[in-house]
Design a protein around this motif. Structure first.
Motif, mmCIF file in Angstrom:
data_model
loop_
_atom_site.group_PDB
_atom_site.id
_atom_site.type_symbol
_atom_site.label_atom_id
_atom_site.label_comp_id
_atom_site.label_asym_id
_atom_site.label_seq_id
_atom_site.Cartn_x
_atom_site.Cartn_y
_atom_site.Cartn_z
ATOM 1 N N GLY A 1 9.260 34.269 8.090
ATOM 2 C CA GLY A 1 9.772 33.085 8.762
ATOM 3 C C GLY A 1 10.010 31.916 7.817
ATOM 4 N N SER A 2 10.397 30.790 8.412
ATOM 5 C CA SER A 2 10.739 29.596 7.640
ATOM 6 C C SER A 2 10.042 28.371 8.203
ATOM 7 N N LEU A 3 9.798 27.424 7.323
ATOM 8 C CA LEU A 3 9.317 26.097 7.703
ATOM 9 C C LEU A 3 9.963 25.082 6.776
ATOM 10 N N ARG A 4 10.081 23.860 7.273
ATOM 11 C CA ARG A 4 10.577 22.767 6.448
ATOM 12 C C ARG A 4 9.558 21.643 6.462
ATOM 13 N N LEU A 5 9.007 21.367 5.294
ATOM 14 C CA LEU A 5 8.066 20.268 5.157
ATOM 15 C C LEU A 5 8.810 18.995 4.778
ATOM 16 N N SER A 6 8.312 17.876 5.277
ATOM 17 C CA SER A 6 8.850 16.569 4.925
ATOM 18 C C SER A 6 7.719 15.680 4.428
ATOM 19 N N GLN B 1 0.837 -1.187 0.000
ATOM 20 C CA GLN B 1 0.000 0.000 0.000
ATOM 21 C C GLN B 1 0.882 1.251 0.000
ATOM 22 N N VAL B 2 0.556 2.164 -0.899
ATOM 23 C CA VAL B 2 1.346 3.385 -1.008
ATOM 24 C C VAL B 2 0.896 4.389 0.052
ATOM 25 N N GLN B 3 1.875 4.964 0.724
ATOM 26 C CA GLN B 3 1.584 6.028 1.695
ATOM 27 C C GLN B 3 2.561 7.165 1.501
ATOM 28 N N LEU B 4 2.030 8.373 1.487
ATOM 29 C CA LEU B 4 2.830 9.591 1.510
ATOM 30 C C LEU B 4 2.377 10.369 2.740
ATOM 31 N N VAL B 5 3.282 10.583 3.672
ATOM 32 C CA VAL B 5 2.919 11.213 4.931
ATOM 33 C C VAL B 5 3.696 12.514 5.086
ATOM 34 N N GLU B 6 2.954 13.624 5.034
ATOM 35 C CA GLU B 6 3.577 14.938 5.180
ATOM 36 C C GLU B 6 3.664 15.339 6.643
ATOM 37 N N SER B 7 4.661 16.144 6.945
ATOM 38 C CA SER B 7 4.804 16.706 8.281
ATOM 39 C C SER B 7 5.558 18.026 8.173
ATOM 40 N N GLY B 8 5.511 18.807 9.257
ATOM 41 C CA GLY B 8 6.282 20.041 9.308
ATOM 42 C C GLY B 8 5.487 21.316 9.120
ATOM 43 N N GLY B 9 4.211 21.186 8.820
ATOM 44 C CA GLY B 9 3.400 22.387 8.670
ATOM 45 C C GLY B 9 3.155 23.063 10.004
ATOM 46 N N GLY B 10 2.577 24.264 9.946
ATOM 47 C CA GLY B 10 2.286 24.974 11.177
ATOM 48 C C GLY B 10 2.016 26.434 10.937
ATOM 49 N N LEU B 11 2.084 27.179 12.013
ATOM 50 C CA LEU B 11 1.831 28.622 12.003
ATOM 51 C C LEU B 11 3.159 29.359 12.091
ATOM 52 N N VAL B 12 3.352 30.326 11.206
ATOM 53 C CA VAL B 12 4.616 31.068 11.180
ATOM 54 C C VAL B 12 4.329 32.517 10.810
ATOM 55 N N GLN B 13 5.173 33.401 11.280
ATOM 56 C CA GLN B 13 5.034 34.816 10.954
ATOM 57 C C GLN B 13 5.621 35.116 9.578
ATOM 58 N N PRO B 14 5.146 36.165 8.938
ATOM 59 C CA PRO B 14 5.761 36.566 7.655
ATOM 60 C C PRO B 14 7.263 36.756 7.805
ATOM 61 N N ALA C 1 17.746 7.572 0.298
ATOM 62 C CA ALA C 1 18.031 6.590 1.342
ATOM 63 C C ALA C 1 16.945 6.576 2.417
ATOM 64 N N LYS C 2 16.285 7.722 2.580
ATOM 65 C CA LYS C 2 15.231 7.835 3.596
ATOM 66 C C LYS C 2 13.837 7.850 2.980
ATOM 67 N N ASN C 3 13.751 7.721 1.668
ATOM 68 C CA ASN C 3 12.455 7.771 0.981
ATOM 69 C C ASN C 3 11.672 9.025 1.366
ATOM 70 N N THR C 4 12.370 10.137 1.392
ATOM 71 C CA THR C 4 11.768 11.380 1.877
ATOM 72 C C THR C 4 12.093 12.536 0.940
ATOM 73 N N VAL C 5 11.089 13.386 0.736
ATOM 74 C CA VAL C 5 11.266 14.616 -0.010
ATOM 75 C C VAL C 5 10.983 15.778 0.940
ATOM 76 N N TYR C 6 11.726 16.853 0.754
ATOM 77 C CA TYR C 6 11.627 18.007 1.644
ATOM 78 C C TYR C 6 11.258 19.262 0.856
ATOM 79 N N LEU C 7 10.677 20.203 1.550
ATOM 80 C CA LEU C 7 10.450 21.527 0.992
ATOM 81 C C LEU C 7 10.865 22.547 2.048
#
Length: 115
Positions: free
Chosen positions: A16-21, A1-14, A74-80
């Protein structure tokens, strides 16, 4: 079964920075073009960035110079990595995996940019 699980979102001020995985399972990750898309309330889902199996990247004009997409096979992960965030970046961000006719989506993660 294919799964894509995002994380890293949230609330940030203009400004600012965030890193999604996005952690993928059930696919041969290294073969897929991976992408990030976003959908703001009342708007259509739009491309943010993609990275091919060969690590070629493509960005929407609205995020060029501020966002960086990368992958770790190696970690099967994409980042933004999202820097210099603006209120107009507020949206649900979705991870996508694409290989010919195989097209998979994650459940999305909310990013809210507000002061």
């Amino acid at each position: 079964q294919v799964q894509l699980v995002e994380s890293g979102g949230g609330l940030v001020q203009p400004g600012g920075s965030l890193r999604l995985s996005c952690a993928a399972s059930g696919i041969i990750f290294s073969s897929y073009t991976m992408g990030w898309y976003r959908q703001a309330p009342g708007k259509q889902r739009e491309l943010v960035a993609t990275i091919t199996s060969g690590s070629s990247t493509n960005y929407a004009d609205s995020v060029k110079g501020r966002f960086t997409i990368s992958r770790d096979n190696a970690k099967n992960t994409v980042y933004l990595q999202m820097d210099s965030l603006k209120p107009e970046d507020t949206a649900v961000y979705y991870c996508n995996a694409l290989l010919v006719f195989y097209n998979y989506w994650g459940q999305g993660t909310q990013v809210t940019v507000t002061s």
